[in-house]
Design a protein around this motif. Structure first.
Motif, PDB file in Angstrom:
ATOM      1  N   LEU A   1      27.107  18.144  39.981  1.00  0.00           N
ATOM      2  CA  LEU A   1      27.713  16.887  40.444  1.00  0.00           C
ATOM      3  C   LEU A   1      27.258  15.712  39.591  1.00  0.00           C
ATOM      4  CD1 LEU A   1      27.459  17.363  44.317  1.00  0.00           C
ATOM      5  CD2 LEU A   1      29.533  17.418  42.914  1.00  0.00           C
ATOM      6  N   LEU A   2      25.971  15.706  39.215  1.00  0.00           N
ATOM      7  CA  LEU A   2      25.447  14.618  38.385  1.00  0.00           C
ATOM      8  C   LEU A   2      26.101  14.623  37.002  1.00  0.00           C
ATOM      9  CD1 LEU A   2      23.422  12.300  38.076  1.00  0.00           C
ATOM     10  CD2 LEU A   2      21.754  13.984  37.243  1.00  0.00           C
ATOM     11  N   ALA A   3      26.239  15.798  36.415  1.00  0.00           N
ATOM     12  CA  ALA A   3      26.876  15.880  35.080  1.00  0.00           C
ATOM     13  C   ALA A   3      28.334  15.449  35.159  1.00  0.00           C
ATOM     14  CB  ALA A   3      26.745  17.298  34.544  1.00  0.00           C
ATOM     15  N   SER A   4      29.030  15.812  36.238  1.00  0.00           N
ATOM     16  CA  SER A   4      30.432  15.420  36.390  1.00  0.00           C
ATOM     17  C   SER A   4      30.571  13.916  36.533  1.00  0.00           C
ATOM     18  CB  SER A   4      31.038  16.136  37.603  1.00  0.00           C
ATOM     19  OG  SER A   4      32.373  15.712  37.789  1.00  0.00           O
ATOM     20  N   ALA A   5      29.692  13.289  37.334  1.00  0.00           N
ATOM     21  CA  ALA A   5      29.744  11.834  37.501  1.00  0.00           C
ATOM     22  C   ALA A   5      29.413  11.108  36.200  1.00  0.00           C
ATOM     23  CB  ALA A   5      28.784  11.413  38.614  1.00  0.00           C
ATOM     24  N   ARG A   6      28.502  11.663  35.408  1.00  0.00           N
ATOM     25  CA  ARG A   6      28.139  11.035  34.133  1.00  0.00           C
ATOM     26  C   ARG A   6      29.306  11.106  33.142  1.00  0.00           C
ATOM     27  NH1 ARG A   6      23.152   9.701  32.025  1.00  0.00           N
ATOM     28  NH2 ARG A   6      23.076   9.519  29.743  1.00  0.00           N
ATOM     29  N   ARG A   7      29.980  12.270  33.102  1.00  0.00           N
ATOM     30  CA  ARG A   7      31.126  12.403  32.193  1.00  0.00           C
ATOM     31  C   ARG A   7      32.243  11.432  32.569  1.00  0.00           C
ATOM     32  NH1 ARG A   7      30.065  17.951  32.669  1.00  0.00           N
ATOM     33  NH2 ARG A   7      31.711  18.136  34.257  1.00  0.00           N
ATOM     34  N   ARG A   8      32.374  11.155  33.875  1.00  0.00           N
ATOM     35  CA  ARG A   8      33.428  10.234  34.293  1.00  0.00           C
ATOM     36  C   ARG A   8      33.175   8.835  33.750  1.00  0.00           C
ATOM     37  NH1 ARG A   8      35.196   8.569  40.511  1.00  0.00           N
ATOM     38  NH2 ARG A   8      37.147   7.505  39.878  1.00  0.00           N
ATOM     39  N   LEU A   9      31.928   8.394  33.802  1.00  0.00           N
ATOM     40  CA  LEU A   9      31.595   7.084  33.232  1.00  0.00           C
ATOM     41  C   LEU A   9      31.796   7.078  31.709  1.00  0.00           C
ATOM     42  CD1 LEU A   9      28.399   6.159  35.270  1.00  0.00           C
ATOM     43  CD2 LEU A   9      30.626   5.028  35.375  1.00  0.00           C
TER      44      LEU A   9
END
Length: 505
Positions: A247-255
């Motif tokens: 989830l953290l990696a997905s949120a970072r890629r979104r930014l």
């Protein structure tokens, strides 16, 4: 005393008669001299000259002309329009276009049967292995030959040059304009709706380095993405697990997909707070050549905000004509000069030749590349371009000034023995360096052409050609009249035979 008076009276009629006879003789002689019956028997007296010319059987008079006007022509001796004695012009001075009565035909050069531009100076085989075909001089003559003595040639300023086989090197001189290198140009677009809270690039033309701030944007979508990232980060801190890491990696890629730099994401992690605005940095070094936003303005997703170009290497779009297209290829060397920097030459190369013509100018665009380390070359500058090209083959060339271009034909004058000059029709190829031009047909290597004074030779040749046509027309009329007279007498003989037969019956 009376005797003396008687003698004077008798002598007076004799004296008067003698004076009358003398005056009569003087008047008759003057009239005869004026009419041409008396005078020195030289070239100024037309009738004796005619007798001399025709009586000897050596030189025949072709026609008579006025001394001051060579175009004023007569078929018999007399006076010109200015009252001057006509001058005889002999047939050997006029020349003849009929080569049948002269010596055997002379070969000018040899050519390939299948390619008239493949020319040789001696017999042999063509490039296709076929026997060469001779081309005779009388086939190439484009007018009447002109004879000029050496002294007159010097006064006319006649100069000559040899036709030579040389490498075909052609320098294209044209114009062009500088453009930015499209491979070193990028656009900065926004990927979310929002408002520009702060603008760091406040004017067009400013230079920016890679990673330098461009603007700060407020966007509800970015706020939601930050909150999502912080929640995932905090959950990762409390509970370490594979799901939380994903989830953290997905949120970072979104930014990152919103063009938020990794450094800005790290600041959010350390502060643990959602930032109202996020900073967007430049991904490229170069000059801002276009800016479409203002501070405080609203932008939509997909709007182009900046256009940035690296001008350390630039393009030049040069324009060439259609006939020059075959001379240009990628990789050729090119030179460029600027009007405001005379004497300074920039070196580059041909990087691309566009495969289509410009619809309005009907020319071909050639793209050149030049290094621009000191940024002296700026987009939209007009420049002078030289592209030195070579086809890698040789051709027959002569000085371009030797060709007389009349629009309908191209003529050169070739020197012949006995101070004669013969006009030739030639087929022109491409212009080459050194003020020369390629000759496809009409000349052979080693022949000498006239480069100066050929216009005087051309006018004389045309005058003689016109005179010859006039004389030929006159001969045809005389021949027709003779044929009619012969037919008349033949008919009379036939009628005599008819009446003779009647009498015998």
């Amino acid at each position: 005393m009376a005797r003396n008076e008687t003698n004077k009276t008798a002598a007076s009629p004799l004296r008067v008669a003698a004076i009358s006879v003398t005056l009569t003789l003087l008047l008759a002689g003057g009239g005869a001299y004026f009419l041409g019956y008396l005078g020195p028997r030289d070239g100024h007296n037309p009738e004796p000259a005619a007798e001399t010319a025709t009586g000897g059987g050596e030189r025949k008079i072709a026609y008579w002309r006025a001394p001051m006007n060579p175009t004023e022509i007569y078929d018999k001796p007399g006076k010109s329009a200015m009252g001057m004695d006509l001058v005889p012009v002999y047939e050997d001075e006029v020349g003849s276009t009929n080569a049948g009565g002269e010596a055997e035909r002379k070969i000018a050069y040899w050519r390939a049967p299948m390619n008239p531009t493949e020319i040789y100076d001696k017999p042999g085989k063509s490039a296709m292995g076929m026997d060469l075909v001779p081309v005779y001089e009388d086939e190439l003559v484009g007018g009447v030959a002109v004879s000029v003595d050496p002294v007159t040639q010097q006064n006319m300023g006649i100069r000559t040059a040899l036709a030579k086989q040389e490498p075909l090197v052609f320098t294209i001189r044209t114009y062009g304009h500088i453009t930015s290198d499209e491979t070193r140009t990028t656009q900065i677009n926004t990927k979310t709706n929002g408002w520009i809270e702060k603008l760091y690039i406040d004017f067009t033309g400013k230079f920016v380095d890679e990673g330098e701030p461009l603007y700060e944007i407020y966007s509800p979508e970015l706020l939601a993405a930050q909150e999502e990232y912080l929640v995932a980060y905090q959950n990762m801190q409390r509970l370490t697990g594979r799901d939380n890491q994903g989830l953290l990696a997905s949120a970072r890629r979104r930014l990152q997909n919103f063009d938020i730099a990794p450094g800005e994401i790290d600041v959010i992690e350390k502060s643990g707070k959602v930032r109202k605005t996020l900073l967007v940095r430049s991904p490229f070094s170069g000059f801002v050549i276009q800016r479409n936003i203002e501070e405080g303005g609203y932008v939509k997703a997909g709007t182009m905000l900046f256009r940035i170009s690296d001008l350390s290497r630039i393009w030049v779009e040069a324009h060439i004509y259609e006939y020059e297209f075959s001379w240009v290829a990628e990789g050729q060397a090119a030179e460029m000069t600027l009007p405001y920097q005379p004497g300074k030459v920039f070196s580059g190369r041909v990087s691309y030749v566009y495969p289509y013509l410009q619809p309005k100018t009907r020319d071909v665009v050639v793209r050149l590349e030049f290094e621009n380390p000191d940024l002296a070359l700026k987009p939209d500058m007009y420049v002078d371009v030289r592209i030195k090209s070579s086809s890698g083959r040789q051709g027959l060339v002569i000085p371009s000034e030797a060709v007389i271009r009349s629009g309908a034909r191209n003529v050169v004058f070739v020197t012949r023995p006995s101070n004669k000059f013969t006009p030739r029709d030639v087929t022109l190829g491409l212009p080459v360096d050194g003020g020369k031009i390629q000759i496809l047909t009409g000349l052979a290597a080693g022949e000498t052409v006239v480069t100066s004074g050929q216009f005087l030779l051309d006018s004389e040749s045309k005058l003689k050609e016109a005179v010859q046509k006039m004389l030929e027309a006159k001969r045809e009329k005389i021949q027709e009249a003779e044929e009619i007279e012969e037919d008349f007498f033949e008919d009379m003989e036939e009628e005599d035979d008819f009446f003779r037969d009647l009498e015998e019956e």
